[in-house]
Design a protein around this motif. Structure first.
Motif, PDB file in Angstrom:
ATOM      1  N   LYS A 132       1.812  -8.909  -0.448  1.00 57.74           N
ATOM      2  CA  LYS A 132       1.091  -9.371   0.735  1.00 57.74           C
ATOM      3  C   LYS A 132      -0.295  -9.876   0.355  1.00 57.74           C
ATOM      4  CE  LYS A 132       3.325  -5.876   3.672  1.00 57.74           C
ATOM      5  NZ  LYS A 132       3.097  -4.714   4.569  1.00 57.74           N
ATOM      6  N   VAL A 133      -0.895  -9.245  -0.646  1.00 62.90           N
ATOM      7  CA  VAL A 133      -2.235  -9.615  -1.100  1.00 62.90           C
ATOM      8  C   VAL A 133      -2.162 -10.635  -2.235  1.00 62.90           C
ATOM      9  CG1 VAL A 133      -4.397  -8.772  -2.108  1.00 62.90           C
ATOM     10  CG2 VAL A 133      -3.197  -7.396  -0.381  1.00 62.90           C
ATOM     11  N   PHE A 134      -1.289 -10.375  -3.217  1.00 65.17           N
ATOM     12  CA  PHE A 134      -1.179 -11.248  -4.390  1.00 65.17           C
ATOM     13  C   PHE A 134       0.084 -12.093  -4.270  1.00 65.17           C
ATOM     14  CE2 PHE A 134      -3.635  -7.503  -5.712  1.00 65.17           C
ATOM     15  CZ  PHE A 134      -4.799  -8.125  -6.133  1.00 65.17           C
ATOM     16  N   GLN A 135      -0.035 -13.159  -3.471  1.00 67.54           N
ATOM     17  CA  GLN A 135       1.146 -13.973  -3.162  1.00 67.54           C
ATOM     18  C   GLN A 135       1.728 -14.671  -4.378  1.00 67.54           C
ATOM     19  OE1 GLN A 135       0.688 -16.417   0.502  1.00 67.54           O
ATOM     20  NE2 GLN A 135      -1.437 -15.708   0.463  1.00 67.54           N
ATOM     21  N   TRP A 136       0.884 -14.971  -5.362  1.00 69.34           N
ATOM     22  CA  TRP A 136       1.300 -15.803  -6.490  1.00 69.34           C
ATOM     23  C   TRP A 136       1.443 -15.024  -7.793  1.00 69.34           C
ATOM     24  CZ3 TRP A 136       2.893 -20.684  -5.615  1.00 69.34           C
ATOM     25  CH2 TRP A 136       2.563 -21.244  -4.379  1.00 69.34           C
ATOM     26  N   ALA A 137       1.335 -13.708  -7.744  1.00 67.29           N
ATOM     27  CA  ALA A 137       1.368 -12.901  -8.967  1.00 67.29           C
ATOM     28  C   ALA A 137       2.558 -11.952  -8.969  1.00 67.29           C
ATOM     29  CB  ALA A 137       0.069 -12.113  -9.099  1.00 67.29           C
ATOM     30  N   LYS A 411      -6.335  -0.346  -3.947  1.00 67.12           N
ATOM     31  CA  LYS A 411      -6.981  -1.168  -4.967  1.00 67.12           C
ATOM     32  C   LYS A 411      -6.779  -2.660  -4.711  1.00 67.12           C
ATOM     33  CE  LYS A 411      -8.653   2.282  -7.262  1.00 67.12           C
ATOM     34  NZ  LYS A 411     -10.116   2.541  -7.230  1.00 67.12           N
ATOM     35  N   SER A 412      -5.647  -3.046  -4.129  1.00 63.57           N
ATOM     36  CA  SER A 412      -5.464  -4.464  -3.809  1.00 63.57           C
ATOM     37  C   SER A 412      -6.396  -4.878  -2.672  1.00 63.57           C
ATOM     38  CB  SER A 412      -4.002  -4.761  -3.443  1.00 63.57           C
ATOM     39  OG  SER A 412      -3.561  -3.961  -2.362  1.00 63.57           O
ATOM     40  N   ALA A 413      -6.606  -3.973  -1.703  1.00 68.36           N
ATOM     41  CA  ALA A 413      -7.544  -4.264  -0.612  1.00 68.36           C
ATOM     42  C   ALA A 413      -8.973  -4.388  -1.151  1.00 68.36           C
ATOM     43  CB  ALA A 413      -7.464  -3.170   0.455  1.00 68.36           C
ATOM     44  N   GLU A 414      -9.324  -3.510  -2.092  1.00 69.46           N
ATOM     45  CA  GLU A 414     -10.656  -3.582  -2.708  1.00 69.46           C
ATOM     46  C   GLU A 414     -10.843  -4.908  -3.443  1.00 69.46           C
ATOM     47  OE1 GLU A 414     -11.306  -0.298  -5.303  1.00 69.46           O
ATOM     48  OE2 GLU A 414     -11.329   1.205  -3.695  1.00 69.46           O
ATOM     49  N   TYR A 415      -9.800  -5.343  -4.151  1.00 65.41           N
ATOM     50  CA  TYR A 415      -9.882  -6.601  -4.898  1.00 65.41           C
ATOM     51  C   TYR A 415     -10.071  -7.760  -3.929  1.00 65.41           C
ATOM     52  CZ  TYR A 415      -8.715 -10.383  -8.110  1.00 65.41           C
ATOM     53  OH  TYR A 415      -8.763 -11.531  -8.862  1.00 65.41           O
ATOM     54  N   ALA A 416      -9.276  -7.793  -2.854  1.00 69.43           N
ATOM     55  CA  ALA A 416      -9.360  -8.885  -1.885  1.00 69.43           C
ATOM     56  C   ALA A 416     -10.734  -8.939  -1.238  1.00 69.43           C
ATOM     57  CB  ALA A 416      -8.278  -8.724  -0.822  1.00 69.43           C
ATOM     58  N   GLU A 417     -11.294  -7.773  -0.927  1.00 69.95           N
ATOM     59  CA  GLU A 417     -12.612  -7.718  -0.303  1.00 69.95           C
ATOM     60  C   GLU A 417     -13.688  -8.197  -1.276  1.00 69.95           C
ATOM     61  OE1 GLU A 417     -15.616  -4.464   1.840  1.00 69.95           O
ATOM     62  OE2 GLU A 417     -13.546  -3.911   1.366  1.00 69.95           O
ATOM     63  N   ALA A 418     -13.573  -7.798  -2.537  1.00 63.77           N
ATOM     64  CA  ALA A 418     -14.563  -8.196  -3.542  1.00 63.77           C
ATOM     65  C   ALA A 418     -14.491  -9.683  -3.853  1.00 63.77           C
ATOM     66  CB  ALA A 418     -14.353  -7.386  -4.817  1.00 63.77           C
ATOM     67  N   ASN A 419     -13.341 -10.307  -3.583  1.00 69.64           N
ATOM     68  CA  ASN A 419     -13.153 -11.724  -3.872  1.00 69.64           C
ATOM     69  C   ASN A 419     -12.958 -12.548  -2.602  1.00 69.64           C
ATOM     70  OD1 ASN A 419     -12.716 -12.039  -7.063  1.00 69.64           O
ATOM     71  ND2 ASN A 419     -11.828 -10.099  -6.416  1.00 69.64           N
ATOM     72  N   ALA A 420     -13.503 -12.052  -1.494  1.00 70.57           N
ATOM     73  CA  ALA A 420     -13.367 -12.743  -0.210  1.00 70.57           C
ATOM     74  C   ALA A 420     -14.052 -14.120  -0.254  1.00 70.57           C
ATOM     75  CB  ALA A 420     -13.975 -11.879   0.882  1.00 70.57           C
ATOM     76  N   PRO A 421     -13.496 -15.096   0.484  1.00 68.58           N
ATOM     77  CA  PRO A 421     -12.289 -14.991   1.305  1.00 68.58           C
ATOM     78  C   PRO A 421     -11.031 -15.054   0.444  1.00 68.58           C
ATOM     79  CG  PRO A 421     -13.159 -17.203   1.401  1.00 68.58           C
ATOM     80  CD  PRO A 421     -14.133 -16.406   0.578  1.00 68.58           C
ATOM     81  N   TRP A 422     -10.133 -14.117   0.644  1.00 70.88           N
ATOM     82  CA  TRP A 422      -8.909 -14.024  -0.146  1.00 70.88           C
ATOM     83  C   TRP A 422      -7.710 -14.242   0.774  1.00 70.88           C
ATOM     84  CZ3 TRP A 422      -8.188 -13.736  -5.306  1.00 70.88           C
ATOM     85  CH2 TRP A 422      -6.910 -13.444  -5.767  1.00 70.88           C
TER      86      TRP A 422
END
Length: 429
Positions: A132-137, A411-422
């Motif tokens: 849901k967070v890492f659509q391409w990985a 951890k995926s939510a933390e990554y998305a927030e740190a790299n917003a807009p994600w």
């Protein structure tokens, strides 16, 4: 115009076609590392990957009748060179295969705008499991956090409560790869009451780990878990033998289970173990096809076809090939693009029946992916060095999904927030 590899050319010749057909083929570059301090492990892995695609080109005319151009761009395991290779190959590629957690982390944000899937089987950033967070990985069939869970369950003998009061050393490469298991092992230590002692090994210390093993002797741990790679593994195994550390208390991640590292110590390494999501199967039907279509045709650079890493390379290219096939079947065409391959990798169904059809029964546990699960969490086996070779030392072990899933979410939510807009896949349930 890209340069075609000998592998790709051989596929064309086997079909009686001229090389330009590959302008209309499927370009699947591999960011290889046949040089540098990790070459000893990279070479058999790259050979296995290349040979599987060469076999498909020679035997089947590619995948779905479309030849595969399995090009290589050499990185030497350098993150900087890896990013250069990604940029150089992405325009025509349907996939990127970074072959380093460091490279994976660098290209991860780029794939959202470039719309190209990352395929990192058994490596990379463990939270990439969250589709849901890492659509391409994608990191099938098992993540590093799965590996840590399986190792600790093995040490615990299935009773995690028995870990209370134990001391576990994590001997790890001081690199993004080596730090991957730390979050899940720290969470497990807090939950189950064992002491975790991380001991890093710098890139310049890989072949001389006397300081690290002196610390291990002082710590007197119940077990040493090794997150090693390349020259680090051979250095650690040699030091363990030299310091007479009990080898049956020494367990490595799947990249620390390389035959050649243990052959250096031979019988003295007996008892050393490595978790593995792949298993060599010398008599598997696919091995006969590899020999006929690739080895006997003079297209392979590999000598030992039964090594753990070579056969793991075969499995890795099988995973990519099955993603391509799934996409072809779903979209009703042979010439798929990167976005269509993303769908294929999201809908892998490597069942026991499919493995039998592929002639690869027992080489990898069955697994499935979905839009929300980009790993598949296949489980794995413990391999043990018997003094001459690795042999199976356990039944199939499965990671504790109930323990890992919340950590993946966090951890995926933390990554998305740190790299917003994600961008998120809001359509994924």
């Amino acid at each position: 115009m890209k340069t075609f590899t000998k592998l790709a050319m051989a596929g064309a010749l086997s079909l009686g076609l001229a090389a330009p057909v590959f302008a209309e083929g499927i370009y699947t570059p591999n960011l290889s590392y046949r040089t540098g301090p990790f070459a000893a492990t990279g070479i058999p892995l790259m050979n296995g990957q290349a040979d599987y695609m060469a076999m498909l080109n020679a035997r089947d005319g590619g995948i779905g009748g479309v030849p595969i151009d399995f090009d290589e761009c050499e990185t030497g395991y350098s993150t900087e060179k890896g990013v250069e290779c990604y940029e150089r190959t992405k325009a025509q590629a349907v996939v990127t295969q970074p072959w380093s957690t460091g490279i994976t982390l660098q290209v991860l944000p780029k794939t959202n705008t470039d719309n190209i899937p990352i395929l990192a089987p058994g490596y990379g950033f463990s939270p990439m499991a969250n589709g849901k967070v890492f659509q391409w990985a994608f990191n099938p069939p098992a993540s590093y956090w799965d590996a840590a869970s399986m190792i600790m369950q093995y040490i615990a003998g299935g009773d995690m409560g028995s870990l209370s009061g134990k001391k576990i050393v994590l001997l790890h490469l001081d690199h993004p790869f080596g730090k991957e298991p730390i979050p899940v092992l720290e969470a497990m230590a807090a939950e189950y009451g064992f002491e975790l002692v991380p001991i890093p090994v710098g890139l310049k210390e890989m072949q001389n780990q006397s300081a690290q093993w002196l610390q291990i002797r002082r710590e007197r741990p119940d077990n040493v878990v090794m997150w090693g790679w390349g020259a680090m593994n051979a250095g650690a195994i040699t030091e363990a033998v030299k310091t007479k550390y009990p080898m049956d208390q020494f367990i490595g991640v799947w990249w620390a289970g390389h035959d050649e590292d243990l052959k250096q110590v031979g019988a003295d390494g007996k008892g050393y173990k490595s978790i593995s999501w792949s298993m060599p199967q010398p008599d598997a039907p696919v091995m006969a096809d590899i020999k006929t279509h690739v080895v006997d045709a003079g297209l392979s650079q590999q000598e030992d076809l039964n090594s753990v890493f070579y056969q793991r390379g075969l499995v890795i290219s099988m995973i990519l090939a099955e993603g391509i096939k799934a996409a072809q079947d779903n979209f009703g065409k042979g010439e798929i693009n990167a976005e269509e391959l993303r769908w294929g990798l999201e809908n892998l169904d490597i069942s026991a029946e499919r493995l039998e059809e592929l002639g690869m029964t027992g080489m990898v546990p069955p697994f499935k992916t979905s839009c929300s699960d980009h790993t598949g969490h296949s489980g794995g086996w413990m391999l043990e060095w018997d003094g001459e070779k690795f042999v199976q030392a356990s039944d199939l072990l499965m990671a504790d999904a109930a323990f890992i899933a919340p950590l993946e979410e966090e951890k995926s939510a933390e990554y998305a927030e740190a790299n917003a807009p994600w961008p998120m896949n809001e359509a994924c349930e």
